[in-house]
Enzyme design. Structure first.
Site, mmCIF file in Angstrom:
data_model
loop_
_atom_site.group_PDB
_atom_site.id
_atom_site.type_symbol
_atom_site.label_atom_id
_atom_site.label_comp_id
_atom_site.label_asym_id
_atom_site.label_seq_id
_atom_site.Cartn_x
_atom_site.Cartn_y
_atom_site.Cartn_z
ATOM 1 N N LYS A 100 1.158 -1.242 0.121
ATOM 2 C CA LYS A 100 -0.180 0.373 0.181
ATOM 3 C C LYS A 100 0.623 0.847 0.111
ATOM 4 O O LYS A 100 0.650 2.850 -0.294
ATOM 5 C CB LYS A 100 -0.991 0.253 1.274
ATOM 6 C CG LYS A 100 -0.452 -0.544 2.892
ATOM 7 C CD LYS A 100 -0.765 -1.678 3.128
ATOM 8 C CE LYS A 100 0.619 -1.701 4.206
ATOM 9 N NZ LYS A 100 0.325 -3.419 4.931
ATOM 10 N N VAL A 127 -5.409 -3.102 0.329
ATOM 11 C CA VAL A 127 -6.424 -2.697 0.929
ATOM 12 C C VAL A 127 -7.460 -3.536 1.458
ATOM 13 O O VAL A 127 -7.928 -4.285 0.172
ATOM 14 C CB VAL A 127 -7.866 -1.846 0.301
ATOM 15 C CG1 VAL A 127 -8.519 -0.639 1.189
ATOM 16 C CG2 VAL A 127 -6.436 -0.342 -0.490
ATOM 17 N N GLY A 129 -7.244 -6.432 3.024
ATOM 18 C CA GLY A 129 -6.409 -8.046 2.869
ATOM 19 C C GLY A 129 -7.017 -8.662 1.952
ATOM 20 O O GLY A 129 -6.756 -8.319 0.724
ATOM 21 N N ILE A 131 -10.481 -8.999 1.431
ATOM 22 C CA ILE A 131 -11.322 -8.199 1.866
ATOM 23 C C ILE A 131 -11.622 -7.879 -0.012
ATOM 24 O O ILE A 131 -10.456 -6.800 -0.523
ATOM 25 C CB ILE A 131 -11.887 -6.946 2.225
ATOM 26 C CG1 ILE A 131 -12.425 -7.623 3.918
ATOM 27 C CG2 ILE A 131 -12.949 -7.012 1.734
ATOM 28 C CD1 ILE A 131 -11.977 -6.043 4.769
ATOM 29 N N GLY A 182 0.934 -11.273 13.362
ATOM 30 C CA GLY A 182 1.408 -11.042 12.095
ATOM 31 C C GLY A 182 0.746 -10.172 11.035
ATOM 32 O O GLY A 182 0.650 -9.787 9.872
ATOM 33 N N ASP A 196 -0.469 3.967 7.495
ATOM 34 C CA ASP A 196 -1.523 2.268 7.082
ATOM 35 C C ASP A 196 -3.003 2.622 6.356
ATOM 36 O O ASP A 196 -2.891 2.507 5.445
ATOM 37 C CB ASP A 196 -1.130 1.273 8.117
ATOM 38 C CG ASP A 196 -1.446 -0.012 7.278
ATOM 39 O OD1 ASP A 196 -0.935 -0.407 6.670
ATOM 40 O OD2 ASP A 196 -2.658 -0.308 7.427
ATOM 41 N N LYS A 200 -4.097 3.755 2.488
ATOM 42 C CA LYS A 200 -5.118 2.809 2.150
ATOM 43 C C LYS A 200 -6.209 3.108 1.502
ATOM 44 O O LYS A 200 -7.083 3.543 0.563
ATOM 45 C CB LYS A 200 -5.956 1.934 3.077
ATOM 46 C CG LYS A 200 -4.557 0.536 3.562
ATOM 47 C CD LYS A 200 -5.173 -0.018 5.103
ATOM 48 C CE LYS A 200 -3.944 -1.889 4.723
ATOM 49 N NZ LYS A 200 -4.261 -2.081 6.226
HETATM 50 N N1 HSE Z 1 -0.713 -4.265 9.056
HETATM 51 C C1 HSE Z 1 -1.341 -4.250 8.313
HETATM 52 C C2 HSE Z 1 -2.896 -3.823 9.569
HETATM 53 C C3 HSE Z 1 -1.688 -4.805 7.312
HETATM 54 O O1 HSE Z 1 -2.886 -4.653 10.933
HETATM 55 O O2 HSE Z 1 -4.522 -4.209 8.428
HETATM 56 C C4 HSE Z 1 -2.547 -5.194 6.047
HETATM 57 O O3 HSE Z 1 -2.725 -4.299 5.790
#
Ligand code: HSE
Length: 410
Positions: A100, A127, A129, A131, A182, A196, A200
């Site tokens: 992203k 954007v 993950g 979805i 993770g 982040d 997005k």
């Molecule tokens: N670090 C991001 C989150 C990973 O927690 O959404 C996915 O983009």
């Protein structure tokens, strides 16, 4: 047979190869052709990996191999990802990425490069993950004029806030858990400070409104300052604190866009989106409201979106997918000081506070339960600019303001 190369074997990259190996038969059936991973680029060695013989440390081998049709970039960050992706597009390879930061920073340029070279640059995983949201915005909803997109776009912060709200767990412990699972970025500041989510919402807004919106134009506030006191206060009036990223097209043609913790009423569907889940609310003139919900982070959900893009890319080797936006338009982002809402405010309580609050804010709704030391209340509608000025007035009279959170209606 079409060959794929995967740049990066971290959380997402290892998920991509794992998913490819696991579902290869059905992936090839859906692609309508045989596929194979020819290279995996990583600076580390993975001698026990089932595709151990495909690992290389030499990007030049990949970019100069005419057999490689699609390159998957899952290194993350801008360096070396940006130059690698550019080189691949210049060398006739379609690119799929989950990055992203790359798309939010260089999307317009890379989309143009792909277009000029009759290639695809796809980024469904960037954007939300796993979805589906990029393809729905660019294809399924393309008949609509979209006027608002708002959502919970960061799994890590949603996980942290959920744990604070439901378990009363501290911010630090919840963040450590998210990292173990993770979900978090390599540098979790990008999660907790909002960058982040900002990247997005920039991608979604660029796609929805047709021109690039760069992250540095977006008001961005993270969740570091949210305390358990604020969480409890929100609960007391039926609210839930969520990190919201939102973009809307205003009547003056400008885009209002921000990332900030907000208090949502429990009647909002977004208020029930918990843990690592993300949700994106899209409003269009024909569709009305539509919500996309699912796992917004994690190895396999993200790999799911990446591999689907690979299938799409190999099916469209010489027929481009129409995924495009132009470069930024100067002055297209509205000044965030003009954003209007009501606010939750928590401040120092002394013998002057109530009178001052009344004279500065007018009629407010007080929230009970702060003991003698603090006072909290909900303001009438006010703009960001007005709120800042009013808080300054309180501070000038010795009333410290500990917290201000937007109360929004979604
Ligand atoms: N670090 C991001 C989150 C990973 O927690 O959404 C996915 O983009």
């Amino acid at each position: 047979m079409k060959y794929i190369a995967v740049l990066g074997h971290g959380t997402v990259g290892s998920g991509v190869t794992e998913l490819f190996i696991k579902n290869r038969t059905s992936i090839e059936r859906k692609a309508g052709m045989e596929l194979d991973i020819k290279y995996i680029l990583d600076i580390r060695d993975f001698p026990d990996h089932p595709l151990a013989d495909r690992f290389t440390k030499d990007f030049e081998k990949i970019v100069n191999d005419p057999e490689v049709a699609v390159v998957v970039e899952v290194i993350g960050g801008l360096n070396p990802s940006y130059s690698y992706v550019k080189r691949c597009l210049e060398n006739g390879k379609s690119v799929v990425t989950s990055n992203k930061e790359l798309v939010a920073t260089h999307g317009a340029e890379l989309l143009k490069l792909a277009k000029d070279n009759n290639l695809n640059f796809l980024f469904e995983a960037s954007v939300g993950g796993g979805i589906p949201i990029i393809r729905p915005l660019s294809q399924c909803l393309s008949a609509n004029e979209l006027f608002e997109i708002a959502g919970i776009l960061n799994g890590t912060t949603n996980y942290i806030l959920t744990k604070m709200i439901t378990d009363g767990i501290s911010f630090e412990t919840a963040l450590a858990n998210a990292q173990e699972l993770g979900y978090a970025e390599r540098n979790p500041s990008a999660d907790v400070d909002g960058a982040d989510s900002c990247r997005k919402i920039c991608i979604l807004a660029s796609l929805a409104f047709g021109h690039h919106i760069y992250p540095d134009k977006v008001y961005t506030e993270g969740i570091r300052n949210i305390s358990l006191k604020d969480v409890e206060a929100a609960k007391s009036f039926g609210g839930v604190i969520k990190l919201i990223a939102a973009a809307s097209r205003l009547e003056n043609g400008k885009v209002q866009i921000f990332v900030a913790p907000c208090i949502l009423n429990k009647v909002s569907q977004l208020s029930h989106v918990d843990d690592v889940f993300n949700a994106i609310l899209v409003k269009g003139d024909a569709i009305g409201d539509v919500i996309f919900y699912g796992r917004g982070a994690g190895k396999m959900p993200t790999a799911s979106a990446v591999v689907a893009d690979v299938i799409d890319a190999v099916k469209h080797i010489s027929a481009r997918k129409m995924l495009y936006w132009s470069d930024a338009i100067e002055g297209s982002v509205e000044d965030f000081d003009k954003f209007q809402t009501s606010y939750y405010v928590r401040c120092l309580r002394n013998e002057k506070t109530a009178k001052l609050v009344a004279s500065v804010f007018g009629s407010v709704n007080y929230i009970e339960g702060y003991g003698d030391a603090e006072l909290s209340f909900i303001t009438p509608l006010s703009t960001e600019g007005e709120l800042k000025a009013k808080c300054e007035q309180l501070k000038a009279e010795g009333i410290d303001v500990y917290s201000t959170i937007r109360v929004i209606d979604l």
